[in-house]
Scaffold this motif. Structure first.
Motif, PDB file in Angstrom:
ATOM      1  N   ALA A 239       0.964   4.076  -2.980  1.00 55.19           N
ATOM      2  CA  ALA A 239       0.646   5.471  -2.658  1.00 55.19           C
ATOM      3  C   ALA A 239       1.803   6.396  -3.032  1.00 55.19           C
TER       4      ALA A 239
ATOM      5  N   ASP B 189      -4.533   4.967   7.811  1.00 54.46           N
ATOM      6  CA  ASP B 189      -5.504   4.053   7.208  1.00 54.46           C
ATOM      7  C   ASP B 189      -5.321   2.626   7.716  1.00 54.46           C
TER       8      ASP B 189
ATOM      9  N   ARG C 118       0.831  -1.211   0.000  1.00 56.43           N
ATOM     10  CA  ARG C 118       0.000   0.000   0.000  1.00 56.43           C
ATOM     11  C   ARG C 118       0.862   1.256   0.000  1.00 56.43           C
ATOM     12  N   MET C 119       1.943   1.218   0.763  1.00 56.69           N
ATOM     13  CA  MET C 119       2.867   2.353   0.809  1.00 56.69           C
ATOM     14  C   MET C 119       3.506   2.564  -0.562  1.00 56.69           C
TER      15      MET C 119
ATOM     16  N   VAL D 274      -1.146   6.543   4.912  1.00 54.27           N
ATOM     17  CA  VAL D 274      -1.145   5.073   4.805  1.00 54.27           C
ATOM     18  C   VAL D 274      -1.116   4.455   6.196  1.00 54.27           C
ATOM     19  N   HIS D 275      -0.293   5.002   7.073  1.00 50.78           N
ATOM     20  CA  HIS D 275      -0.230   4.471   8.450  1.00 50.78           C
ATOM     21  C   HIS D 275      -1.564   4.663   9.169  1.00 50.78           C
TER      22      HIS D 275
END
Length: 161
Positions: A31, A119, A27-28, A116-117
């Protein structure tokens, strides 16, 4: 007599940590890719903008080997976000200096990372978020602070580029 099942976590702890870490990295990566960055590029930028640091110091902070660090800094230079310069404190040393554009991108990429963290833990109730982060910090600062020495070291999970 206590049964073995009663003392073990309901799921394999290694799996839980590996899986969540893998999904978080993917995901990181996705993004940061939206602004042409990688997690490694982000790491170097945000730590180089904080203070004068050598390439070796930044590699240690980012847990990167020499070759990976060179490739990462090359990419930052090509994008106009950082450049190699002699250190103001030791002319023999080379530092990674962040350009004005690099500093702007570092702020932008940090917002992405923070998002991201956030989320990642948003689905947990507040008390569980605090408990999870507290427990992970206790492990990282305590029992799991240092990898065990082994004649056959465990492979580290491959980082996304």
């Amino acid at each position: 007599m206590t049964s073995m099942a009663a003392t073990q976590p309901s799921k394999d702890l290694s799996y839980l940590l590996d899986h969540t870490s893998h999904v978080l990295r993917t995901r990181m990566s996705a993004a940061l890719a939206e602004i042409g960055m990688t997690a490694r590029m982000h790491c170097v930028l945000v730590h180089a903008v904080e203070e004068e640091r050598t390439q070796a110091q930044l590699a240690e902070i980012g847990d990167m080997d020499k070759t990976t660090m060179v490739v990462t800094v090359d990419a930052l230079e090509k994008a106009g976000l950082a450049e190699r310069r002699p250190s103001s404190q030791d002319r023999r040393a080379r530092i990674i200096a962040v350009t004005e554009e690099g500093a702007r991108v570092a702020v932008q990429s940090q917002k992405i990372v923070d998002g991201v963290h956030n989320d990642a833990v948003a689905s947990l109730p507040e008390a569980d978020r605090k408990a999870l982060l507290h427990a992970l910090n206790l492990l990282v600062e305590g029992h799991l602070a240092t990898p065990a020495e082994s004649p056959r070291p465990a492979r580290r999970a491959r980082q996304s580029k």
